[in-house]
Design a protein around this motif. Sequence first.
Motif, PDB file in Angstrom:
ATOM      1  N   VAL A 177       0.856  -1.175   0.000  1.00 36.78           N
ATOM      2  CA  VAL A 177       0.000   0.000   0.000  1.00 36.78           C
ATOM      3  C   VAL A 177       0.900   1.235   0.000  1.00 36.78           C
ATOM      4  CG1 VAL A 177      -0.235  -0.067   2.531  1.00 36.78           C
ATOM      5  CG2 VAL A 177      -1.884   1.205   1.193  1.00 36.78           C
ATOM      6  N   THR A 178       0.626   2.156  -0.916  1.00 40.87           N
ATOM      7  CA  THR A 178       1.406   3.396  -0.996  1.00 40.87           C
ATOM      8  C   THR A 178       0.589   4.505  -0.340  1.00 40.87           C
ATOM      9  OG1 THR A 178       2.386   2.642  -3.056  1.00 40.87           O
ATOM     10  CG2 THR A 178       2.588   4.991  -2.555  1.00 40.87           C
ATOM     11  N   VAL A 179       1.136   5.012   0.726  1.00 40.87           N
ATOM     12  CA  VAL A 179       0.400   5.994   1.536  1.00 40.87           C
ATOM     13  C   VAL A 179       1.004   7.377   1.339  1.00 40.87           C
ATOM     14  CG1 VAL A 179      -0.176   6.676   3.907  1.00 40.87           C
ATOM     15  CG2 VAL A 179      -0.210   4.259   3.253  1.00 40.87           C
ATOM     16  N   HIS A 180       0.157   8.330   1.050  1.00 39.66           N
ATOM     17  CA  HIS A 180       0.614   9.721   0.945  1.00 39.66           C
ATOM     18  C   HIS A 180       0.425  10.383   2.305  1.00 39.66           C
ATOM     19  CE1 HIS A 180       1.585  13.497  -1.042  1.00 39.66           C
ATOM     20  NE2 HIS A 180       0.632  14.043  -0.313  1.00 39.66           N
ATOM     21  N   LEU A 181       1.545  10.773   2.923  1.00 41.97           N
ATOM     22  CA  LEU A 181       1.446  11.422   4.229  1.00 41.97           C
ATOM     23  C   LEU A 181       0.982  12.861   4.020  1.00 41.97           C
ATOM     24  CD1 LEU A 181       4.658  10.043   5.973  1.00 41.97           C
ATOM     25  CD2 LEU A 181       2.295   9.364   6.369  1.00 41.97           C
ATOM     26  N   PRO A 182      -0.100  13.239   4.663  1.00 38.63           N
ATOM     27  CA  PRO A 182      -0.691  14.553   4.370  1.00 38.63           C
ATOM     28  C   PRO A 182       0.136  15.708   4.934  1.00 38.63           C
ATOM     29  CG  PRO A 182      -1.839  13.511   6.186  1.00 38.63           C
ATOM     30  CD  PRO A 182      -0.845  12.511   5.702  1.00 38.63           C
ATOM     31  N   ASP A 183       0.064  16.816   4.242  1.00 38.74           N
ATOM     32  CA  ASP A 183       0.729  18.032   4.717  1.00 38.74           C
ATOM     33  C   ASP A 183      -0.307  18.793   5.549  1.00 38.74           C
ATOM     34  OD1 ASP A 183       2.463  20.033   5.137  1.00 38.74           O
ATOM     35  OD2 ASP A 183       2.688  20.635   3.042  1.00 38.74           O
ATOM     36  N   ASP A 184      -0.523  18.309   6.769  1.00 36.44           N
ATOM     37  CA  ASP A 184      -1.639  18.826   7.563  1.00 36.44           C
ATOM     38  C   ASP A 184      -1.195  19.608   8.799  1.00 36.44           C
ATOM     39  OD1 ASP A 184      -0.602  16.692   8.917  1.00 36.44           O
ATOM     40  OD2 ASP A 184      -2.444  15.525   9.025  1.00 36.44           O
ATOM     41  N   PHE A 185      -0.013  20.179   8.729  1.00 39.04           N
ATOM     42  CA  PHE A 185       0.433  21.027   9.841  1.00 39.04           C
ATOM     43  C   PHE A 185      -0.128  22.433   9.641  1.00 39.04           C
ATOM     44  CE2 PHE A 185       3.523  17.667   9.677  1.00 39.04           C
ATOM     45  CZ  PHE A 185       3.792  17.402  11.003  1.00 39.04           C
ATOM     46  N   ASN A 186      -0.520  23.032  10.708  1.00 38.76           N
ATOM     47  CA  ASN A 186      -0.940  24.430  10.647  1.00 38.76           C
ATOM     48  C   ASN A 186      -0.509  25.115  11.940  1.00 38.76           C
ATOM     49  OD1 ASN A 186      -2.893  23.824  12.682  1.00 38.76           O
ATOM     50  ND2 ASN A 186      -4.236  23.017  11.079  1.00 38.76           N
ATOM     51  N   ALA A 187      -0.957  26.335  12.129  1.00 35.70           N
ATOM     52  CA  ALA A 187      -0.503  27.104  13.299  1.00 35.70           C
ATOM     53  C   ALA A 187      -0.816  26.378  14.608  1.00 35.70           C
ATOM     54  CB  ALA A 187      -1.144  28.475  13.284  1.00 35.70           C
ATOM     55  N   GLU A 188      -1.952  25.693  14.630  1.00 37.97           N
ATOM     56  CA  GLU A 188      -2.347  25.016  15.871  1.00 37.97           C
ATOM     57  C   GLU A 188      -1.603  23.699  16.057  1.00 37.97           C
ATOM     58  OE1 GLU A 188      -6.551  24.543  15.777  1.00 37.97           O
ATOM     59  OE2 GLU A 188      -6.937  26.691  15.786  1.00 37.97           O
ATOM     60  N   THR A 189      -1.329  23.052  14.946  1.00 37.57           N
ATOM     61  CA  THR A 189      -0.637  21.759  15.023  1.00 37.57           C
ATOM     62  C   THR A 189       0.785  21.909  14.512  1.00 37.57           C
ATOM     63  OG1 THR A 189      -1.453  21.175  12.828  1.00 37.57           O
ATOM     64  CG2 THR A 189      -2.759  20.441  14.695  1.00 37.57           C
ATOM     65  N   SER A 246       4.820  15.372  13.935  1.00 36.71           N
ATOM     66  CA  SER A 246       3.640  14.842  14.588  1.00 36.71           C
ATOM     67  C   SER A 246       3.644  13.314  14.423  1.00 36.71           C
ATOM     68  CB  SER A 246       2.400  15.470  13.938  1.00 36.71           C
ATOM     69  OG  SER A 246       1.273  15.225  14.732  1.00 36.71           O
ATOM     70  N   ASP A 247       2.551  12.681  14.782  1.00 35.08           N
ATOM     71  CA  ASP A 247       2.486  11.221  14.685  1.00 35.08           C
ATOM     72  C   ASP A 247       1.409  10.784  13.693  1.00 35.08           C
ATOM     73  OD1 ASP A 247       4.456  10.672  16.560  1.00 35.08           O
ATOM     74  OD2 ASP A 247       3.054  10.906  18.221  1.00 35.08           O
ATOM     75  N   PHE A 248       1.623   9.611  13.121  1.00 38.23           N
ATOM     76  CA  PHE A 248       0.565   9.001  12.313  1.00 38.23           C
ATOM     77  C   PHE A 248       0.466   7.530  12.676  1.00 38.23           C
ATOM     78  CE2 PHE A 248       2.682   6.201   9.293  1.00 38.23           C
ATOM     79  CZ  PHE A 248       3.985   6.676   9.258  1.00 38.23           C
ATOM     80  N   VAL A 249      -0.667   6.944  12.361  1.00 33.93           N
ATOM     81  CA  VAL A 249      -0.842   5.507  12.575  1.00 33.93           C
ATOM     82  C   VAL A 249      -1.559   4.916  11.362  1.00 33.93           C
ATOM     83  CG1 VAL A 249      -2.989   5.862  13.881  1.00 33.93           C
ATOM     84  CG2 VAL A 249      -1.727   3.711  14.146  1.00 33.93           C
ATOM     85  N   LEU A 250      -1.084   3.743  10.958  1.00 30.89           N
ATOM     86  CA  LEU A 250      -1.750   2.993   9.891  1.00 30.89           C
ATOM     87  C   LEU A 250      -2.381   1.769  10.529  1.00 30.89           C
ATOM     88  CD1 LEU A 250       1.036   2.999   7.165  1.00 30.89           C
ATOM     89  CD2 LEU A 250      -1.138   4.214   7.050  1.00 30.89           C
ATOM     90  N   ALA A 251      -3.556   1.391  10.084  1.00 31.41           N
ATOM     91  CA  ALA A 251      -4.196   0.224  10.686  1.00 31.41           C
ATOM     92  C   ALA A 251      -4.929  -0.594   9.638  1.00 31.41           C
ATOM     93  CB  ALA A 251      -5.169   0.670  11.768  1.00 31.41           C
TER      94      ALA A 251
END
Lengths: 345, 300
Positions: free
Chosen positions: B199-211, B227-232
């Motif tokens: 599985v090819t996972v695209h890690l999102p660019d989801d950082f913002n001022a709060e995170t 930050s952290d991510f989890v695959l399940a």
Amino acid sequence: MLKKIFPTLGRFRFTVQIVMLFVTVYGGALLGSYTVDRISQALPSLSCAFDKTTGDHCILIVSQHQLHHRIGEALVKAQEITLKVFVPTLISVATFFAFFFFLNKAFCGWVCPMGTVQELLYRIGRRLGRPLNRFSPDNVERVRPVKWLMLLVLALGLPLMAGMGFAANELGDPYCQVCPSRLATTLLTADTEQIAVRTGKNINFFLGALGNAMFGFVVIAALAARQPFCRICPLLSWNAMFQRLSPMRLVKQQHDKCEKCGVCEKACPMDIHEIGREHGKKAFHEDCTLCGRCAEYCPDDDVIQIKFFGIKLFGSSREYYKQRVKQESPEGMPKNRVIWLKQAK
Amino acid sequence: MRSLSMMLLLFSGAALAEAPQPAMPGMEHAHHAHAMRSWTDLPLLKTKAGGESRERVIVVPQNIVADAVDAYSNKLADENGRRRLPLDMAGAKLDKPASGGFHWLAAREEQGDEVRVASAVYYFGERGAENPTDMFITQKHELEIVPQPYPREHSRYRANEDWKFLVRFQGHPVVGQMVALETQNGTKSVWVSDAQGVVTVHLPDDFNAETDGKEIGGSRGMGMRGSDFVLAARRADGGKTYLTAFNAAYGKNAFDQRSIVMGLGFTLLGMLGAVPLLRQRRKKNDMPEQPEQTEQKEEA
């Protein structure tokens, strides 16, 4: 058979350089992500750890990290300056030396990807008819100390100071931040991240800007000067510290004609004028990269030799010289536009 | 990427499994870890440096009831190749073996017909550490998500990058397996394994001022924020349900706080500085010497 494929030492060295360029720049992609970065992690060449597909890491990044994270921190705590702290650094140096022992500074002249890139650019410069800028004996003397300054300040001093807390944490690997090999090797893998200057902190920005400017300068300068960065490379001085400890040597005998000849000086890509004037230990100068061009272009039998444990690996000869100058001038100007194809026949 | 509703459907079982459960005898400490608040309901293994030492790391399971953490080193045949690390209030202590290198960490919980596994990787910097490929290839649980490859030293997972993971069941690649991604920054998505079980996972660019991120990676992260991510993945087989999660840290995208325009500008500036070398007029002594001339000179 081998003589047909590699009619000259120069051709053999160029082939090794190209193979090593692929190993050091793309080796990780070709041979597996985990496998090849375990080759030494202390290579005596500018094989960049920032290159995600590199086959091995340069000794300088390892030593900077160890000075920054281990020795510096331990010194300031003044409690754990034990073998446990110094062992990783000693192992790095020992690993480096295990490789260095066999090839000596040939790592610079045969393996280093940055050296190869500069040589390729110089060849392009010859094809484009650019002038050759050489260092006179006086000028080259002024440049030579810079490599020691680069080693002592950027590769050793500042990382140690950062580890001890006397310098900013961002100065943990200052040499890597200005190293042109970081940009050259990552760009060769189509990775543009490293050429983007860090803007977060002033120190990073300054070092990044300096590194990029130096890279730009080296790329253009290499079209009209031989090995412009090698002359100030801290790895050249690092390797020079160990060059007398390896059985791989450049050996030159005294000869009456040397004073008037000077062809080997012209052939030397590092403008080591001593090679023409001196003999014995002095001829194997600290700037020598063991490329072997001086031996190739010496017109007298066995005056200049590359030896390993006293055994001659390559020696100058009149016959070889005559053939060599028909293909390429001592300064590297090709005599034929299709040298490679012609030789292969 | 599939819809969020599919993901909710896929992991509804996981949410149910998170309902408070009575502590099993002898597992009070583990249950304490289980009770910690988390940004996801999926099983996690968090690692943190063991004080000032670079020789120890504390492994803390979250969202899973386990009494130990299994640690596999990159030198499987070694005495420290497979270790069972008991859990206490702080977590499980993983000491760096002489071989250093990559470690596969896993915690397992089996309650009735539900098997839950949390997994993660930790790296101890060590020169000449063994190639970890065997460690990754070796089957450790029924359902597994295995990095292909895991970021090596001087590298890390980063936002806006694609990374591959192999999904295996009983050691065999699973085709068409749905794998859910959750990030600490709030992104949720579902990916499907291909014909090779990858599985090819695209890690999102989801950082913002709060995170904005926290410091990640310990000595490897070198102050990088992330930050952290989890695959399940979830799979039912033989009357049992298997839920396996793999978690790791990821950093901001490669060009965060970097300027390629300025980088190119300074490179160009350096190039301009070297242009006079190209334009320099040829002097007589710069001309390459003809071989005949060289020969004559030498003969003289």
